[in-house]
Motif scaffolding. Structure first.
Motif, PDB file in Angstrom:
ATOM      1  N   ALA A 129       0.871  -1.159   0.054  1.00  0.00           N
ATOM      2  CA  ALA A 129      -0.012  -0.058   0.002  1.00  0.00           C
ATOM      3  C   ALA A 129       1.015   1.241  -0.030  1.00  0.00           C
ATOM      4  CB  ALA A 129      -1.043  -0.078   1.175  1.00  0.00           C
ATOM      5  N   ASN A 130       1.965   1.230   0.710  1.00  0.00           N
ATOM      6  CA  ASN A 130       2.967   2.533   0.712  1.00  0.00           C
ATOM      7  C   ASN A 130       3.520   2.629  -0.744  1.00  0.00           C
ATOM      8  OD1 ASN A 130       2.927   3.431   3.473  1.00  0.00           O
ATOM      9  ND2 ASN A 130       4.751   2.179   3.940  1.00  0.00           N
ATOM     10  N   ALA A 131       3.697   1.565  -1.443  1.00  0.00           N
ATOM     11  CA  ALA A 131       4.208   1.584  -2.815  1.00  0.00           C
ATOM     12  C   ALA A 131       2.980   2.401  -3.637  1.00  0.00           C
ATOM     13  CB  ALA A 131       4.829   0.338  -3.429  1.00  0.00           C
ATOM     14  N   LEU A 132       1.898   1.892  -3.374  1.00  0.00           N
ATOM     15  CA  LEU A 132       1.015   2.430  -4.166  1.00  0.00           C
ATOM     16  C   LEU A 132       0.539   3.749  -4.014  1.00  0.00           C
ATOM     17  CD1 LEU A 132      -1.553   1.808  -6.290  1.00  0.00           C
ATOM     18  CD2 LEU A 132      -2.978   1.191  -4.157  1.00  0.00           C
ATOM     19  N   MET A 133       0.884   4.091  -2.728  1.00  0.00           N
ATOM     20  CA  MET A 133       0.469   5.395  -2.243  1.00  0.00           C
ATOM     21  C   MET A 133       1.820   6.461  -2.989  1.00  0.00           C
ATOM     22  SD  MET A 133      -0.077   7.058   1.492  1.00  0.00           S
ATOM     23  CE  MET A 133       1.443   6.525   2.051  1.00  0.00           C
ATOM     24  N   LEU A 134       2.879   5.986  -3.154  1.00  0.00           N
ATOM     25  CA  LEU A 134       3.731   6.714  -3.829  1.00  0.00           C
ATOM     26  C   LEU A 134       3.566   7.092  -5.186  1.00  0.00           C
ATOM     27  CD1 LEU A 134       7.483   5.321  -2.624  1.00  0.00           C
ATOM     28  CD2 LEU A 134       6.411   7.405  -2.070  1.00  0.00           C
ATOM     29  N   VAL A 135       3.003   6.173  -5.970  1.00  0.00           N
ATOM     30  CA  VAL A 135       2.545   6.058  -7.339  1.00  0.00           C
ATOM     31  C   VAL A 135       1.627   7.307  -7.402  1.00  0.00           C
ATOM     32  CG1 VAL A 135       1.483   5.106  -9.208  1.00  0.00           C
ATOM     33  CG2 VAL A 135       3.329   4.014  -7.843  1.00  0.00           C
ATOM     34  N   ALA A 136       0.450   7.154  -6.575  1.00  0.00           N
ATOM     35  CA  ALA A 136      -0.608   8.069  -6.671  1.00  0.00           C
ATOM     36  C   ALA A 136      -0.081   9.437  -6.238  1.00  0.00           C
ATOM     37  CB  ALA A 136      -1.575   7.610  -5.472  1.00  0.00           C
ATOM     38  N   LEU A 137       0.766   9.601  -5.397  1.00  0.00           N
ATOM     39  CA  LEU A 137       1.152  10.886  -4.748  1.00  0.00           C
ATOM     40  C   LEU A 137       2.068  11.540  -6.385  1.00  0.00           C
ATOM     41  CD1 LEU A 137       1.975  10.707  -1.265  1.00  0.00           C
ATOM     42  CD2 LEU A 137       0.243  12.085  -2.299  1.00  0.00           C
ATOM     43  N   LYS A 138       2.841  10.797  -7.028  1.00  0.00           N
ATOM     44  CA  LYS A 138       3.659  11.024  -7.930  1.00  0.00           C
ATOM     45  C   LYS A 138       2.639  11.432  -9.419  1.00  0.00           C
ATOM     46  CE  LYS A 138       7.445  11.587 -10.287  1.00  0.00           C
ATOM     47  NZ  LYS A 138       8.588  12.214  -9.822  1.00  0.00           N
ATOM     48  N   LEU A 143      -3.114  15.003  -4.073  1.00  0.00           N
ATOM     49  CA  LEU A 143      -3.775  14.170  -3.033  1.00  0.00           C
ATOM     50  C   LEU A 143      -3.145  14.144  -1.648  1.00  0.00           C
ATOM     51  CD1 LEU A 143      -4.112  10.663  -5.072  1.00  0.00           C
ATOM     52  CD2 LEU A 143      -6.161  12.027  -4.316  1.00  0.00           C
ATOM     53  N   ALA A 144      -2.177  14.996  -1.945  1.00  0.00           N
ATOM     54  CA  ALA A 144      -0.876  15.174  -0.505  1.00  0.00           C
ATOM     55  C   ALA A 144      -1.643  15.606   0.787  1.00  0.00           C
ATOM     56  CB  ALA A 144      -0.009  16.234  -0.733  1.00  0.00           C
ATOM     57  N   PRO A 145      -2.927  16.467   0.630  1.00  0.00           N
ATOM     58  CA  PRO A 145      -3.436  16.773   2.099  1.00  0.00           C
ATOM     59  C   PRO A 145      -3.947  15.482   2.640  1.00  0.00           C
ATOM     60  CG  PRO A 145      -4.194  18.396   0.297  1.00  0.00           C
ATOM     61  CD  PRO A 145      -3.397  17.356  -0.283  1.00  0.00           C
ATOM     62  N   MET A 146      -4.527  14.341   1.772  1.00  0.00           N
ATOM     63  CA  MET A 146      -5.009  13.125   2.364  1.00  0.00           C
ATOM     64  C   MET A 146      -4.022  12.280   3.281  1.00  0.00           C
ATOM     65  SD  MET A 146      -7.393  11.615  -0.785  1.00  0.00           S
ATOM     66  CE  MET A 146      -7.992  10.298   0.375  1.00  0.00           C
ATOM     67  N   THR A 147      -2.707  12.726   3.257  1.00  0.00           N
ATOM     68  CA  THR A 147      -1.635  11.994   3.915  1.00  0.00           C
ATOM     69  C   THR A 147      -1.468  12.637   5.531  1.00  0.00           C
ATOM     70  OG1 THR A 147       0.001  13.601   3.279  1.00  0.00           O
ATOM     71  CG2 THR A 147      -0.523  11.510   1.978  1.00  0.00           C
ATOM     72  N   SER A 155      -3.047   7.292   7.654  1.00  0.00           N
ATOM     73  CA  SER A 155      -3.415   8.367   6.925  1.00  0.00           C
ATOM     74  C   SER A 155      -4.615   7.924   6.338  1.00  0.00           C
ATOM     75  CB  SER A 155      -2.406   9.275   6.069  1.00  0.00           C
ATOM     76  OG  SER A 155      -2.163   8.358   4.859  1.00  0.00           O
ATOM     77  N   HIS A 156      -5.553   9.031   5.731  1.00  0.00           N
ATOM     78  CA  HIS A 156      -6.653   8.664   5.124  1.00  0.00           C
ATOM     79  C   HIS A 156      -6.219   8.210   3.711  1.00  0.00           C
ATOM     80  CE1 HIS A 156      -8.548  12.253   7.475  1.00  0.00           C
ATOM     81  NE2 HIS A 156      -8.735  10.873   8.182  1.00  0.00           N
ATOM     82  N   LEU A 157      -5.384   8.675   2.931  1.00  0.00           N
ATOM     83  CA  LEU A 157      -4.773   8.125   1.676  1.00  0.00           C
ATOM     84  C   LEU A 157      -4.273   6.715   1.979  1.00  0.00           C
ATOM     85  CD1 LEU A 157      -4.366   8.350  -1.364  1.00  0.00           C
ATOM     86  CD2 LEU A 157      -1.971   9.582  -0.771  1.00  0.00           C
ATOM     87  N   GLY A 158      -3.506   6.663   3.056  1.00  0.00           N
ATOM     88  CA  GLY A 158      -2.980   5.189   3.498  1.00  0.00           C
ATOM     89  C   GLY A 158      -4.077   4.267   3.525  1.00  0.00           C
ATOM     90  N   TRP A 159      -5.282   4.592   4.062  1.00  0.00           N
ATOM     91  CA  TRP A 159      -6.273   3.677   4.114  1.00  0.00           C
ATOM     92  C   TRP A 159      -7.010   3.239   2.862  1.00  0.00           C
ATOM     93  CZ3 TRP A 159      -8.220   0.663   7.792  1.00  0.00           C
ATOM     94  CH2 TRP A 159      -7.853   0.953   9.303  1.00  0.00           C
TER      95      TRP A 159
END
Length: 490
Positions: A129-138, A143-147, A155-159
């Motif tokens: 999920a952390n790897a997926l979050m990196l892709v999403a933020l890139k 989406l940064a405020p969701m972290t 975090s909300h984006l983490g969920w």
């Protein structure tokens, strides 16, 4: 779903049988499927970090590679040994444990292995999920405020990312073993493509002169080098001890032992050594490029300038993590929990119990406390060695390589694996002190250096103690018995 052998289904006790636990006729896995199984197991973020860390022990490259090769050859030998009874009978690890522990006592080793997978499943899902979050933020910086906001430590984006990974893994698993086989056939090779591409990119940036095959500046004495080599060898085996214990969940589908041995040979020594060489090129290159050694593959891929290349690399790492998570931490509890109550818990239900439990465990909190996860996994790992030793001693030294399949599924006191009320007290008597010794080693600070060898100590204690306690039950060469006996397909 696996099919039962004809004329046997009606004679099996419903307290011990369902379509997933019963002997399968679908033994169609070739050496390539076993090879892909190990590729998925090795080619993960965890496998990368472990291989990379060994190159930082202060040893010369040939010494590290020798340790890696020796450790993985021990794994190959053990995998061949543990594969045979399940391949002969066509049953998973939880069922073959009934031979040693009794038809009901087998729930002890099954639940132990299930709990180990339970913890690791959540942790691997969190890492993916952390790897997926990196892709999403890139690709979507908005989406940064969701972290920033957090709920239960995530975090909300983490969920959101954790939920996506959770659903993706469940979808693959829900389609059964045939879908899992197809998935791991693709996942392992896919990571090689990314790893090789990353190695080529590193070389293009640093040149061959920027690659060091030592990766350490500290000086070691001859004695320290020897100890580090022995430790590294032990850690290789310890890292893979979980999937090794329940390898029968996959070897049951093997066409023959010859196919399984061939798959183990290519999937372990050859595959692991090549993976390690590519890893050291990448890790060494990061030291030259960025001034520090990066052992986290996600961080390394994130340094690639091209956004598309980075996204492809991270998504492939995610696929690989899904592969190892399903192989090592989903299939095992699915069979293990199903074994506890076959009529109420199916293979799918057992897997979903682990999946739901992994969320309730909030693994990100566990992972963020290294001391807690260290002791938790050390305690669980202290059971793996003794269990492995007892299973080998029972099948090879006591049962003399025989499996009477029908008796694995009967609650009749006349059954060979009924023992005492369905539990073999001798196996339990061998397990308890063996585990106790391993736990003592794990919790006494002065024995911390020996804790890396807990698996070997546990195997030795479990094997020797059970062999001695059950010595009078050894099968005779000339014995015959009415129920169907499984034979190995070579």
């Amino acid at each position: 779903m696996p099919n039962l052998e004809p004329n046997y289904k009606d004679s099996y006790s419903p307290r011990l049988t369902n379509d997933d636990l019963a002997p399968t006729r679908d033994q169609n896995w070739t050496w390539y499927n076993i090879f892909s199984f190990w590729m998925s197991d090795v080619h993960s973020m965890g496998g990368y970090v472990v291989a990379a860390s060994f190159f930082a022990l202060g040893l010369a490259s040939w010494q590290v590679l020798l340790c890696l090769l020796l450790g993985i050859c021990i794994m190959q030998l053990c995998a061949n040994l543990v594969a045979k009874p399940s391949q002969m009978a066509g049953v998973p690890y939880a069922v073959i444990c009934r031979q040693a522990f009794g038809v009901f006592g087998a729930n002890i080793p099954a639940v132990i292995r299930g709990l180990i997978a339970f913890a690791w499943y959540g942790i691997q899902t969190y890492l993916a999920a952390n790897a997926l979050m990196l892709v999403a933020l890139k690709f979507w910086p908005s989406l940064a405020p969701m972290t920033e906001g957090h709920f239960l430590g995530l975090s909300h984006l983490g969920w959101v990312c954790f939920g996506i990974m959770w659903v993706l893994q469940a979808l693959v698993f829900w389609h059964g073993m045939s879908a899992i086989k197809r998935f791991i056939d693709i996942a392992g090779p896919a990571v090689y493509v990314v790893m090789l591409a990353l190695a080529i990119w590193i070389l293009s940036q640093t040149g061959f002169d920027g690659i060091s095959f030592t990766l350490a500046s500290k000086e070691l004495t001859a004695g320290e080098q020897t100890w580090q080599m022995v430790t590294a060898t032990a850690l290789v085996v310890s890292y893979f001890s979980g999937p090794l214990l329940n390898f029968g969940d996959f070897s049951r589908y093997g066409k023959s032992m010859q196919e399984i041995r061939r798959g183990n040979r290519w999937g372990l020594p050859f595959n692991f050594l090549l993976f390690s060489i590519v890893t050291v090129v990448i890790v060494s290159g990061t030291q030259s490029l960025f001034g520090k050694m990066i052992t986290d593959p996600i961080e390394t891929v994130s340094h690639v300038g091209n956004s598309l290349a980075m996204a492809i690399g991270l998504l492939t790492m995610i696929i690989a993590t899904i592969g190892i998570n399903i192989v090592a931490n989903f299939v095992s509890p699915a069979f293990d929990f199903s074994n506890c109550s076959p009529q109420k818990i199916s293979f799918r239900t057992g897997g979903m119990i682990a999946a739901v439990g992994s969320v309730l465990l909030t693994p990100w909190n566990l992972f963020q406390s290294p001391e807690l996860i260290h002791y938790t996994l050390d305690v669980l790992g202290s059971f793996i060695g003794p269990l492995f030793g007892i299973l080998l001693a029972d099948f090879y030294l006591i049962k003399r390589g025989k499996v009477f399949v029908d008796d694995l599924f009967t609650v009749s006191p006349a059954g060979r694996y009924w023992y005492k009320n369905g539990i073999n007290p001798k196996a339990v008597a061998a397990l308890i002190p063996s585990v106790a010794v391993c736990l003592i080693i794990s919790f006494i600070p002065s024995l911390h250096a020996v804790a890396n060898f807990s698996w070997f100590i546990g195997v030795f204690l479990g094997l020797c103690s059970y062999r001695w306690i059950a010595r009078h039950e050894r099968e005779g060469e000339g014995e015959s018995f009415t129920p169907r006996r499984a034979t190995a397909k070579e």
